[in-house]
Scaffold this active site. Structure first.
Site, PDB file in Angstrom:
ATOM      1  N   CYS A   1       0.836  -1.213   0.000  1.00 56.80           N
ATOM      2  CA  CYS A   1       0.000   0.000   0.000  1.00 56.80           C
ATOM      3  C   CYS A   1       0.872   1.266   0.000  1.00 56.80           C
ATOM      4  O   CYS A   1       1.587   1.527   0.965  1.00 56.80           O
ATOM      5  CB  CYS A   1      -0.903  -0.050   1.240  1.00 56.80           C
ATOM      6  SG  CYS A   1      -1.696   1.492   1.683  1.00 56.80           S
TER       7      CYS A   1
ATOM      8  N   CYS B   1       0.156   3.717   2.808  1.00 57.50           N
ATOM      9  CA  CYS B   1       0.657   3.163   4.075  1.00 57.50           C
ATOM     10  C   CYS B   1       2.147   3.469   4.227  1.00 57.50           C
ATOM     11  O   CYS B   1       2.615   3.813   5.316  1.00 57.50           O
ATOM     12  CB  CYS B   1       0.452   1.651   4.130  1.00 57.50           C
ATOM     13  SG  CYS B   1      -1.263   1.132   4.050  1.00 57.50           S
TER      14      CYS B   1
END
Length: 119
Positions: free
Chosen positions: A45, A48
């Site tokens: 991600c 993230c």
């Protein structure tokens, strides 16, 4: 005295994010710390990865303990907290879930959210 969280016997808040694996580990971490910011993330991600230095800074500079939960390895735990997208940040205060934030957030916004519960 060190900031080692494995003992849970002292009141020292860890200054680095701690990897948490499974419901029991998260429950224990939340019980051992007054305020916990749980970062539900995935290695793949992009947002993230961009959030990583922010949660590291919050762990170092606030009274909140930071738990890192890899949703790919902890799918049941993520489902238990209704995590449908990453990053999702769940804030616990005194053992209770009090906030949930989905998506990339700025450091100032997260810091003020955490500080509502640590002061």
């Amino acid at each position: 005295m060190t900031a080692d969280t494995t003992s849970g016997a002292d009141s020292t808040t860890p200054t680095e994010p701690q990897a948490v694996d499974g419901q029991a580990a998260l429950d224990e971490f939340v019980a051992a710390n007054d305020v916990v910011l749980a970062d539900f993330y995935a290695d793949w991600c992009g947002p993230c990865q961009m959030l990583e230095p922010v949660v590291e800074t919050l762990a170092a500079e606030t009274d909140a303990a930071v738990a890192k939960v890899d949703v790919d390895e902890n799918q049941q735990l993520a489902a238990a907290y209704g995590v449908r997208g990453v990053p999702t940040l769940v804030l616990f205060a005194d053992g209770d879930q009090v906030e949930e934030v989905v998506g990339l957030q700025g450091e100032d916004q997260l810091r003020s959210l955490v500080e509502q519960y640590t002061e």
